[in-house]
Design a protein around this motif. Structure first.
Motif, short mmCIF file in Angstrom:
data_model
loop_
_atom_site.label_atom_id
_atom_site.label_comp_id
_atom_site.label_asym_id
_atom_site.label_seq_id
_atom_site.Cartn_x
_atom_site.Cartn_y
_atom_site.Cartn_z
N ALA A 31 40.01 35.18 46.74
CA ALA A 31 39.88 36.44 46.01
C ALA A 31 38.43 36.88 45.98
O ALA A 31 37.51 36.06 45.91
N GLU A 32 38.21 38.19 46.03
CA GLU A 32 36.89 38.75 45.82
C GLU A 32 36.51 38.60 44.35
O GLU A 32 37.36 38.46 43.48
N GLY A 33 35.22 38.66 44.08
CA GLY A 33 34.76 38.71 42.70
C GLY A 33 34.80 37.36 42.01
O GLY A 33 34.68 36.31 42.63
N LYS A 34 35.00 37.41 40.71
CA LYS A 34 34.87 36.24 39.87
C LYS A 34 36.11 35.34 39.92
O LYS A 34 37.17 35.72 40.40
N LEU A 35 35.93 34.14 39.37
CA LEU A 35 37.00 33.15 39.40
C LEU A 35 38.25 33.61 38.67
O LEU A 35 39.36 33.18 38.99
N ARG A 36 38.10 34.50 37.69
CA ARG A 36 39.29 35.00 37.00
C ARG A 36 40.24 35.71 37.97
O ARG A 36 41.46 35.69 37.77
N ASN A 37 39.68 36.32 39.01
CA ASN A 37 40.53 36.98 40.01
C ASN A 37 41.31 35.94 40.81
O ASN A 37 42.49 36.14 41.14
N LEU A 38 40.64 34.83 41.14
CA LEU A 38 41.34 33.75 41.84
C LEU A 38 42.39 33.12 40.93
O LEU A 38 43.51 32.82 41.37
N GLU A 39 42.07 32.94 39.66
CA GLU A 39 43.04 32.36 38.72
C GLU A 39 44.26 33.26 38.59
O GLU A 39 45.39 32.76 38.53
N ALA A 40 44.05 34.57 38.57
CA ALA A 40 45.18 35.49 38.48
C ALA A 40 46.06 35.38 39.72
O ALA A 40 47.29 35.41 39.64
N LYS A 41 45.44 35.22 40.88
CA LYS A 41 46.21 35.09 42.12
C LYS A 41 47.00 33.78 42.11
O LYS A 41 48.16 33.73 42.54
N LEU A 42 46.38 32.72 41.62
CA LEU A 42 47.08 31.43 41.56
C LEU A 42 48.21 31.45 40.54
O LEU A 42 49.21 30.73 40.69
N LYS A 43 48.07 32.27 39.54
CA LYS A 43 49.15 32.38 38.54
C LYS A 43 50.37 33.07 39.15
O LYS A 43 51.51 32.67 38.91
N SER A 44 50.11 34.12 39.95
CA SER A 44 51.23 34.84 40.57
C SER A 44 51.71 34.17 41.85
O SER A 44 52.88 34.31 42.23
N GLU A 45 50.82 33.43 42.52
CA GLU A 45 51.19 32.72 43.75
C GLU A 45 50.69 31.28 43.65
O GLU A 45 49.67 30.93 44.25
N ALA A 96 30.52 40.71 54.55
CA ALA A 96 30.59 41.21 53.19
C ALA A 96 31.42 40.26 52.30
O ALA A 96 32.18 39.44 52.80
N PRO A 97 31.30 40.40 50.98
CA PRO A 97 32.06 39.55 50.05
C PRO A 97 33.52 40.00 49.92
O PRO A 97 33.97 40.44 48.85
N THR A 98 34.27 39.90 51.01
CA THR A 98 35.66 40.30 51.03
C THR A 98 36.57 39.07 50.99
O THR A 98 36.12 37.95 51.22
N GLU A 99 37.85 39.29 50.76
CA GLU A 99 38.79 38.18 50.74
C GLU A 99 38.85 37.49 52.10
O GLU A 99 38.92 36.26 52.19
N SER A 100 38.81 38.27 53.17
CA SER A 100 38.91 37.66 54.50
C SER A 100 37.70 36.81 54.84
O SER A 100 37.78 35.88 55.65
#
Length: 607
Positions: free
Chosen positions: A47-61, A79-83
């Motif tokens: 996920a881009e951005g902060k760890l909370r964005n990654l945590e949200a993704k892990l919660k849904s997936e 660039a700081p993208t997901e890819s």
């Protein structure tokens, strides 16, 4: 200063990886990701951005699996993208990486010619493809990592997991730190003890050049020659703090050792690693073609960084530079033209004299720039344009990594000024940027002088006076070397331009006086060598810091410290390391308080 966490766990790995990464948020980052093995397959969430964005993704997936690696990334290549976020992976291997792969372009071209398909702009992805290629050719995971490391040039830390290998985690360190955590039926990798604190207090720090293969029941460590070695396991007390000394005796020692990493991370804020061009950070872009003069002001070590920068700006941008100690600037009352930029340099951003100078310049209508390590500081807030350094927290009072990060940023700004003012061509810029990109590796090599320097400590400790000599950009480094020795060992030392030796300082020279000479083998070397002979004729103990070619031409010395050969432009950052180590080991030998020397404060916030 990206963060790395790896785990061979007994429970779900993904939540534990995120917990470890949270401990590394202080390092700064702009994307994050984890990879685990589910039924032997590599699966990722990024996920881009902060760890909370990654945590949200892990919660849904959610991710299953007991084996995994995680990473907080500060964008370098791409660039700081997901890819572009780590981990990067093929079907057979996933990898996370801190540092710079200098030769990634050649490696990527070679792999693409063989049919490899890349999905990111990063240098890291070549590591995954190299390891995958070796696996496809029949190599074991350990062999694949060994073959891959042999092809990489740069300073880095790496952690690997492999499809179908639920009980294997491999790490490697070359320049950037990496530590092993030991658990009951579990094993871990982390950027430092802080990352490992949620899991274990038993930590083994890899030496530079080491790589390791971990299982839940075994640890194998190999040195850079491939020999199996043992490293000491220590108990870490890092339960809740965010910064600790790790395996080092003092914060200063740790901060000296961190320089390849933090200089790399400062550079990637200013260099497009993919194109080899200067690219200033968002909000920091500035057109130097609008300037008639540059006025630099700073105190102490930051002032010496400014002295080096004066050589760079005047040579590469033909931009006249005035430089003053901040405590004297406003009392001199220099005239300031509207076409000037007043550039303040400060680690803390709170230095009282530098802040007063900033306000004096602002009152005269001059635009203000600031090279600072604390972007929320007063100097940063009051400047018109901020050029941040990325040194991280510097605990030791005697500045080390903040100094070299300041130099790295100022070097990038000088190149930008040269391009803006049409002094440098595209080819010139790429040549200078290529030299910057090599710095983390070269600084890492310079750290290997530590054992030789430690043996010199008794000689310096016996001295009442020490001289430091240098020409060109080595002159400010001589000044900095003398300051460092004074600050933490309390030995009187002075730095001089080598050509000034006969104008007074030579009267001090006798067989009791160590004379540290900084002399890269460049067009000025012969003149400095002549000064060395004058010292030798009077019995002075010459400690020469030079490269291999300089050592061949130097003649007899008391000691010669050979640093890696580098483009003269970047030599100040490399030569800074031995002069820091001389001061450090002398102070340790004498038993002084290295991190908090008497009478000194980290940030001077009063006049």
């Amino acid at each position: 200063m990206c963060g790395i966490v790896g785990i061979l766990a007994r429970e779900a790995a993904a939540p534990q990886l995120v917990d470890g990464l949270k401990r590394l948020e202080y390092r700064g980052y702009d994307s994050a990701g984890v990879a685990t093995l589910e039924d032997g397959r590599i699966v990722r969430r990024r996920a881009e951005g902060k760890l909370r964005n990654l945590e949200a993704k892990l919660k849904s997936e959610p991710l299953g699996g007991l084996t995994g690696i995680g990473h907080t990334r500060w964008a370098t290549h791409g660039a700081p993208t997901e890819s572009n976020a780590h981990p990067h992976a093929t079907e057979r291997v996933a990898v996370v990486h801190n540092g710079i792969i200098e030769n990634f372009r050649e490696l990527r071209a070679e792999l693409e010619a063989e049919g490899a398909s890349f999905t990111s702009q990063t240098d890291t992805e070549v590591v995954a493809h190299l390891a995958s290629r070796a696996l496809s050719a029949g190599a074991t995971p350990r062999e694949a990592v060994r073959e891959t490391l042999a092809k990489l040039r740069g300073a880095f830390a790496l952690a690997f997991i492999f499809a179908g290998e639920e009980d294997l985690l491999i790490g490697a360190r070359r320049g950037s730190p990496l530590a092993i955590g030991h658990g009951e039926g579990e094993a871990y990798l982390g950027s430092d003890a802080v990352a490992l604190a949620p899991f274990t207090d038993a930590v083994t720090y890899l030496d530079d050049g080491d790589w390791c293969a971990l299982t839940r029941s075994s640890v194998e460590i190999y040195d850079d020659a491939g020999a199996k070695v043992k490293r000491e396991t220590v108990r870490s007390s890092v339960a809740s703090v965010m910064v600790d000394k790790g395996a080092y005796r003092h914060f200063m020692a740790k901060e000296i050792a961190e320089q390849p990493e933090v200089v790399g991370h400062s550079l990637v804020r200013y260099v497009d690693m993919t194109t080899g061009r200067i690219r200033l950070p968002d909000g920091a872009d500035f057109d130097f073609s609008t300037l008639d003069r540059l006025a630099i002001s700073a105190c102490g070590t930051a002032y010496y960084a400014g002295l080096v920068a004066r050589y760079w700006f005047e040579k590469f941008a033909r931009l006249p530079v005035d430089i003053d100690i901040a405590s004297e600037f406003r009392y001199r009352e220099p005239p300031l033209a509207p076409g000037s930029l007043a550039l303040m340099i400060s680690q803390s951003g709170e230095t009282a004299d530098t802040l007063a100078t900033l306000r004096h310049c602002k009152a005269q209508g001059v635009k203000i720039g600031a090279v600072v390590n604390v972007p929320t500081s007063t100097i940063a807030r009051e400047a018109d344009v901020i050029f941040p350094t990325v040194a991280g927290v510097e605990v030791g009072v005697a500045s080390t990594k903040a100094f070299t990060c300041q130099l790295a940023v100022l070097a990038a700004l000088a190149i930008k000024a040269g391009r803006d003012r049409k002094v440098l061509s595209d080819a010139d810029e790429q040549k200078l940027v290529a030299a910057l990109i090599e710095l983390p590796r070269l600084m890492s090599e310079a750290l290997h002088l530590e054992d030789a320097i430690e043996k010199l400590a008794p000689t310096f400790a016996k001295a009442q006076d020490v001289l430091y000599l240098g020409r060109g950009t080595s002159f400010p480094i001589a000044l900095e070397g003398a300051l460092k020795l004074k600050e933490i060992s309390y030995i009187h030392a002075e730095g001089y331009a080598a050509g000034e030796l006969k104008h007074g300082p030579i009267a001090l020279v006798d067989e009791t006086v160590p004379v540290v000479v900084l002399a890269p083998f460049d067009p000025l070397f012969e003149k400095t060598a002549s000064n060395m002979q004058e010292v030798a004729a009077r019995g002075g103990r010459i400690v020469l810091i030079t490269d291999a070619e300089g050592a061949k031409h130097a003649g007899e010395t008391f000691a010669t410290l050979v640093v890696p050969k580098a483009f003269a432009f970047v030599s100040p950052l490399i030569y800074a390391i031995p002069i820091q180590l001389i001061a450090y080991h002398t102070a340790v030998f004498m038993g002084t308080d290295v991190d908090q020397p008497r009478n000194l404060a980290k940030s001077v916030t009063v006049e």
